[in-house]
Design an enzyme around this catalytic site. Structure first.
Site, PDB file in Angstrom:
ATOM      1  N   GLU A 258       0.830  -1.223   0.000  1.00  0.00           N
ATOM      2  CA  GLU A 258       0.000   0.000   0.000  1.00  0.00           C
ATOM      3  C   GLU A 258       0.857   1.262   0.000  1.00  0.00           C
ATOM      4  O   GLU A 258       0.469   2.290  -0.558  1.00  0.00           O
ATOM      5  CB  GLU A 258      -0.895   0.031   1.245  1.00  0.00           C
ATOM      6  CG  GLU A 258      -2.024  -0.979   1.223  1.00  0.00           C
ATOM      7  CD  GLU A 258      -2.682  -1.163   2.596  1.00  0.00           C
ATOM      8  OE1 GLU A 258      -3.764  -1.755   2.625  1.00  0.00           O
ATOM      9  OE2 GLU A 258      -2.118  -0.740   3.627  1.00  0.00           O
TER      10      GLU A 258
ATOM     11  N   SER B  82      21.853  -3.653  17.383  1.00  0.00           N
ATOM     12  CA  SER B  82      23.151  -3.681  18.071  1.00  0.00           C
ATOM     13  C   SER B  82      24.321  -3.716  17.089  1.00  0.00           C
ATOM     14  O   SER B  82      25.461  -3.495  17.489  1.00  0.00           O
ATOM     15  CB  SER B  82      23.225  -4.888  19.003  1.00  0.00           C
ATOM     16  OG  SER B  82      23.037  -6.069  18.265  1.00  0.00           O
ATOM     17  N   CYS B  83      24.042  -3.974  15.796  1.00  0.00           N
ATOM     18  CA  CYS B  83      25.146  -4.013  14.821  1.00  0.00           C
ATOM     19  C   CYS B  83      25.731  -2.630  14.544  1.00  0.00           C
ATOM     20  O   CYS B  83      26.717  -2.510  13.840  1.00  0.00           O
ATOM     21  CB  CYS B  83      24.708  -4.688  13.530  1.00  0.00           C
ATOM     22  SG  CYS B  83      23.532  -3.723  12.601  1.00  0.00           S
TER      23      CYS B  83
ATOM     24  N   TYR C 233      24.233  -1.935   6.211  1.00  0.00           N
ATOM     25  CA  TYR C 233      23.017  -1.874   7.029  1.00  0.00           C
ATOM     26  C   TYR C 233      23.275  -1.062   8.296  1.00  0.00           C
ATOM     27  O   TYR C 233      22.486  -0.188   8.674  1.00  0.00           O
ATOM     28  CB  TYR C 233      22.614  -3.312   7.379  1.00  0.00           C
ATOM     29  CG  TYR C 233      21.422  -3.445   8.283  1.00  0.00           C
ATOM     30  CD1 TYR C 233      20.132  -3.323   7.781  1.00  0.00           C
ATOM     31  CD2 TYR C 233      21.579  -3.720   9.641  1.00  0.00           C
ATOM     32  CE1 TYR C 233      19.031  -3.469   8.616  1.00  0.00           C
ATOM     33  CE2 TYR C 233      20.493  -3.861  10.474  1.00  0.00           C
ATOM     34  CZ  TYR C 233      19.218  -3.736   9.956  1.00  0.00           C
ATOM     35  OH  TYR C 233      18.129  -3.872  10.787  1.00  0.00           O
TER      36      TYR C 233
ATOM     37  N   LYS D 153      21.688   2.498   9.812  1.00  0.00           N
ATOM     38  CA  LYS D 153      21.085   2.628  11.151  1.00  0.00           C
ATOM     39  C   LYS D 153      21.753   3.748  11.955  1.00  0.00           C
ATOM     40  O   LYS D 153      21.089   4.491  12.679  1.00  0.00           O
ATOM     41  CB  LYS D 153      21.187   1.295  11.909  1.00  0.00           C
ATOM     42  CG  LYS D 153      20.304   0.205  11.330  1.00  0.00           C
ATOM     43  CD  LYS D 153      18.847   0.555  11.505  1.00  0.00           C
ATOM     44  CE  LYS D 153      17.913  -0.506  11.024  1.00  0.00           C
ATOM     45  NZ  LYS D 153      16.505  -0.061  11.054  1.00  0.00           N
TER      46      LYS D 153
ATOM     47  N   PRO E  14      17.783  -2.425  19.876  1.00  0.00           N
ATOM     48  CA  PRO E  14      17.559  -3.724  20.519  1.00  0.00           C
ATOM     49  C   PRO E  14      18.698  -4.713  20.309  1.00  0.00           C
ATOM     50  O   PRO E  14      19.384  -4.679  19.294  1.00  0.00           O
ATOM     51  CB  PRO E  14      16.289  -4.238  19.849  1.00  0.00           C
ATOM     52  CG  PRO E  14      16.061  -3.410  18.654  1.00  0.00           C
ATOM     53  CD  PRO E  14      16.916  -2.192  18.726  1.00  0.00           C
TER      54      PRO E  14
ATOM     55  N   HIS F  40      17.657 -16.469  12.174  1.00  0.00           N
ATOM     56  CA  HIS F  40      18.544 -16.221  13.311  1.00  0.00           C
ATOM     57  C   HIS F  40      18.626 -17.467  14.189  1.00  0.00           C
ATOM     58  O   HIS F  40      17.873 -18.421  13.990  1.00  0.00           O
ATOM     59  CB  HIS F  40      18.035 -15.025  14.124  1.00  0.00           C
ATOM     60  CG  HIS F  40      18.139 -13.730  13.391  1.00  0.00           C
ATOM     61  ND1 HIS F  40      17.130 -12.789  13.373  1.00  0.00           N
ATOM     62  CD2 HIS F  40      19.143 -13.214  12.641  1.00  0.00           C
ATOM     63  CE1 HIS F  40      17.512 -11.752  12.641  1.00  0.00           C
ATOM     64  NE2 HIS F  40      18.721 -11.986  12.192  1.00  0.00           N
TER      65      HIS F  40
ATOM     66  N   ARG G 132      14.921 -26.850  14.169  1.00  0.00           N
ATOM     67  CA  ARG G 132      15.738 -28.071  14.174  1.00  0.00           C
ATOM     68  C   ARG G 132      15.302 -29.027  15.281  1.00  0.00           C
ATOM     69  O   ARG G 132      15.163 -30.233  15.068  1.00  0.00           O
ATOM     70  CB  ARG G 132      17.208 -27.717  14.327  1.00  0.00           C
ATOM     71  CG  ARG G 132      17.755 -27.082  13.049  1.00  0.00           C
ATOM     72  CD  ARG G 132      19.250 -27.068  13.018  1.00  0.00           C
ATOM     73  NE  ARG G 132      19.794 -28.407  13.091  1.00  0.00           N
ATOM     74  CZ  ARG G 132      21.041 -28.673  13.478  1.00  0.00           C
ATOM     75  NH1 ARG G 132      21.841 -27.691  13.824  1.00  0.00           N
ATOM     76  NH2 ARG G 132      21.474 -29.904  13.524  1.00  0.00           N
TER      77      ARG G 132
ATOM     78  N   ARG H 238      25.555 -15.034  24.001  1.00  0.00           N
ATOM     79  CA  ARG H 238      24.681 -14.117  23.275  1.00  0.00           C
ATOM     80  C   ARG H 238      23.521 -13.695  24.178  1.00  0.00           C
ATOM     81  O   ARG H 238      23.129 -14.421  25.090  1.00  0.00           O
ATOM     82  CB  ARG H 238      24.112 -14.790  22.010  1.00  0.00           C
ATOM     83  CG  ARG H 238      25.149 -15.128  20.949  1.00  0.00           C
ATOM     84  CD  ARG H 238      25.706 -13.892  20.249  1.00  0.00           C
ATOM     85  NE  ARG H 238      26.635 -14.235  19.187  1.00  0.00           N
ATOM     86  CZ  ARG H 238      27.953 -14.428  19.358  1.00  0.00           C
ATOM     87  NH1 ARG H 238      28.489 -14.322  20.563  1.00  0.00           N
ATOM     88  NH2 ARG H 238      28.729 -14.720  18.322  1.00  0.00           N
TER      89      ARG H 238
HETATM   90  N1  LIG Z   1      14.501  -9.115  14.652  1.00  0.00           N
HETATM   91  C1  LIG Z   1      15.582  -8.829  15.372  1.00  0.00           C
HETATM   92  O1  LIG Z   1      16.235  -9.716  15.964  1.00  0.00           O
HETATM   93  C2  LIG Z   1      16.023  -7.403  15.514  1.00  0.00           C
HETATM   94  C3  LIG Z   1      17.095  -7.159  16.343  1.00  0.00           C
HETATM   95  C4  LIG Z   1      17.542  -5.877  16.482  1.00  0.00           C
HETATM   96  C5  LIG Z   1      16.895  -4.848  15.800  1.00  0.00           C
HETATM   97  N2  LIG Z   1      15.836  -5.080  15.019  1.00  0.00           N
HETATM   98  C6  LIG Z   1      15.249  -3.918  14.323  1.00  0.00           C
HETATM   99  O2  LIG Z   1      13.853  -3.825  14.435  1.00  0.00           O
HETATM  100  C7  LIG Z   1      13.312  -3.257  13.234  1.00  0.00           C
HETATM  101  C8  LIG Z   1      12.222  -4.175  12.703  1.00  0.00           C
HETATM  102  O3  LIG Z   1      12.786  -5.461  12.512  1.00  0.00           O
HETATM  103  P1  LIG Z   1      11.885  -6.766  12.332  1.00  0.00           P
HETATM  104  O4  LIG Z   1      12.658  -7.902  12.859  1.00  0.00           O
HETATM  105  O5  LIG Z   1      10.498  -6.489  12.817  1.00  0.00           O
HETATM  106  O6  LIG Z   1      11.881  -6.874  10.733  1.00  0.00           O
HETATM  107  P2  LIG Z   1      10.768  -7.516   9.785  1.00  0.00           P
HETATM  108  O7  LIG Z   1      10.031  -8.583  10.506  1.00  0.00           O
HETATM  109  O8  LIG Z   1      11.454  -7.849   8.501  1.00  0.00           O
HETATM  110  O9  LIG Z   1       9.766  -6.290   9.544  1.00  0.00           O
HETATM  111  C9  LIG Z   1      10.110  -5.167   8.805  1.00  0.00           C
HETATM  112  C10 LIG Z   1       8.861  -4.633   8.165  1.00  0.00           C
HETATM  113  O10 LIG Z   1       9.209  -3.466   7.382  1.00  0.00           O
HETATM  114  C11 LIG Z   1       8.518  -3.559   6.136  1.00  0.00           C
HETATM  115  N3  LIG Z   1       9.240  -2.843   5.086  1.00  0.00           N
HETATM  116  C12 LIG Z   1      10.510  -3.073   4.665  1.00  0.00           C
HETATM  117  N4  LIG Z   1      10.801  -2.231   3.648  1.00  0.00           N
HETATM  118  C13 LIG Z   1       9.699  -1.475   3.430  1.00  0.00           C
HETATM  119  C14 LIG Z   1       9.375  -0.457   2.515  1.00  0.00           C
HETATM  120  N5  LIG Z   1      10.260  -0.045   1.589  1.00  0.00           N
HETATM  121  N6  LIG Z   1       8.150   0.097   2.563  1.00  0.00           N
HETATM  122  C15 LIG Z   1       7.241  -0.322   3.475  1.00  0.00           C
HETATM  123  N7  LIG Z   1       7.477  -1.284   4.384  1.00  0.00           N
HETATM  124  C16 LIG Z   1       8.698  -1.857   4.351  1.00  0.00           C
HETATM  125  C17 LIG Z   1       8.467  -5.030   5.834  1.00  0.00           C
HETATM  126  O11 LIG Z   1       7.458  -5.312   4.906  1.00  0.00           O
HETATM  127  P3  LIG Z   1       7.713  -6.479   3.801  1.00  0.00           P
HETATM  128  O12 LIG Z   1       8.072  -7.706   4.585  1.00  0.00           O
HETATM  129  O13 LIG Z   1       6.435  -6.553   3.065  1.00  0.00           O
HETATM  130  O14 LIG Z   1       8.869  -5.992   2.976  1.00  0.00           O
HETATM  131  C18 LIG Z   1       8.190  -5.614   7.219  1.00  0.00           C
HETATM  132  O15 LIG Z   1       6.813  -5.662   7.509  1.00  0.00           O
HETATM  133  C19 LIG Z   1      14.478  -3.078  12.274  1.00  0.00           C
HETATM  134  O16 LIG Z   1      14.886  -1.740  12.311  1.00  0.00           O
HETATM  135  C20 LIG Z   1      15.550  -3.959  12.835  1.00  0.00           C
HETATM  136  O17 LIG Z   1      16.837  -3.446  12.608  1.00  0.00           O
HETATM  137  C21 LIG Z   1      15.377  -6.343  14.850  1.00  0.00           C
END
Ligand SMILES: NC(=O)c1ccc[n+]([C@@H]2O[C@H](COP(=O)([O-])OP(=O)(O)OC[C@H]3O[C@@H](n4cnc5c(N)ncnc54)[C@H](OP(=O)(O)O)[C@@H]3O)[C@@H](O)[C@H]2O)c1
Length: 323
Positions: free
Chosen positions: A41, A111-112, A139, A143, A170, A186, A194, A216
């Protein structure tokens, strides 16, 4: 209902693991005016589309949890997409939020952002003190830029426009909405898959790469969402008491870490796997320790609530619901 609960809150990335947890948390607190758009959207890399969205919707607050996220392989294979998409998404959202009068915004990093060889636990002051891990450097640079964009807008426009844009970093997250892809996930979702598959197959043993000794830190995603809403809602004086104008981000960790060995046994227990667990020391271990200091957040009054055993049990239920 209080005026605050009627605020229009835009959660960018609401279908993602973190964004969906933030929506759950806000709904539990009684916020009733949550604004969302799927990627199809609204492509947040599209400047004109983001401008039109903010012009029409005029949200009061923004949680920026949309990002292009991936593992080591994806980061290595598509570095251009990782840096371009993330810079575009965050620049568009932060700038259009500012242009359209959003006073409060929370940017989510990772954290990266910290140097590969940062002292442990990694405090916020480790930012920009050394070289980054090369595999996800593009990446991480995006950030870091996001933190600095928030800070710079605060410094230039904080007084004149009353804006207050904050950032949270986070540690490793797990829980509902995780990616359980067999090769591309991850460590926790990979182990859940597994051990689950080993249980179904009655496999006598599961082999884990490495020695099992690296440490970790893991945080359940609903804790991350709670911390995000907590930081967003802190009054400015309190937030400022633990941050600096040019070092304004806040780590969100669990507070302690575990060895991969301990983690493997905890996942086996959560999934009900009763066979043996072996380690293959000929395979690489990665960094010996990655642990964030959450001292700032603790001093502000927040600590994680969901322990690893409870979190893994809930994560396994989520896995079963999708597999
Ligand atoms: N998961 C972890 O372990 C972790 C750890 C540290 C930090 N974080 C941070 O938390 C944040 C969210 O991570 P997450 O794990 O929730 O990631 P995620 O599950 O991949 O969710 C990211 C969301 O952003 C949407 N998105 C990406 N590009 C977009 C675009 N161009 N336009 C509109 N929507 C877009 C994706 O939609 P689509 O899937 O449809 O592309 C998805 O719904 C990130 O900044 C990440 O660095 C996550």
């Amino acid at each position: 209902m209080s005026k605050d609960l009627n605020q229009k809150i835009y959660v960018a990335g609401h279908r993602g693991m973190v964004g969906s947890a933030i929506v759950r948390n806000l709904q539990t607190k009684g916020f009733s005016n949550i604004l969302t758009r799927t990627h199809s959207e609204l492509d947040l890399t599209n400047q004109a589309a983001v401008e039109a969205f903010f012009q029409t919707e005029k949200p009061d607050q923004v949680y920026l949890a949309a990002a292009k996220v991936g593992g080591i392989h994806a980061n290595n294979t598509f570095p251009a997409q990782f840096i371009y998409d993330n810079l575009m998404v965050q620049n568009n959202v932060i700038h259009q939020a500012f242009t359209h009068g959003v006073k409060k915004l929370l940017f989510l990093g990772s954290s990266c952002i910290y140097p590969k060889l940062a002292p442990q636990p990694m405090g916020e002051d480790a930012l920009l003190t050394g070289k980054l891990e090369p595999t996800n450097e593009p990446y991480a640079v995006a950030k870091i830029a996001g933190i600095k964009v928030c800070e710079s807008y605060n410094r230039q426009y904080g007084q004149t426009h009353g804006i207050d844009y904050r950032s949270v970093m986070p540690t490793n997250l797990y829980g509902p909405g995780d990616n359980y892809h067999p090769e591309n996930s991850h460590v926790i979702p990979a182990l859940i898959r597994r051990f689950h598959e080993a249980k179904i197959a009655n496999a006598p043993e599961v082999m884990i790469w490495g020695t099992g000794t690296p440490r970790r830190e893991f945080l359940y995603v609903d804790d991350m969402a709670a911390a995000s809403v907590f930081v967003m809602e802190l009054d400015k004086t309190t937030y400022d008491s633990q941050t600096e104008r040019m070092q304004s981000h806040i780590n969100v960790g669990f507070g302690s870490d575990v060895t991969i060995n301990e983690l493997a046994y905890a996942v086996a227990k959560a999934t009900g796997y009763q066979g043996n667990i072996c380690f293959d020391p000929s395979k690489p271990d990665g960094a010996p320790r990655k642990w964030m200091s959450s001292e700032r957040l603790n001093k502000l009054g927040w600590t994680a609530k969901i322990d690893l055993a409870s979190g893994l049990t809930a994560a396994y239920q989520d896995f079963l619901g999708h597999n």
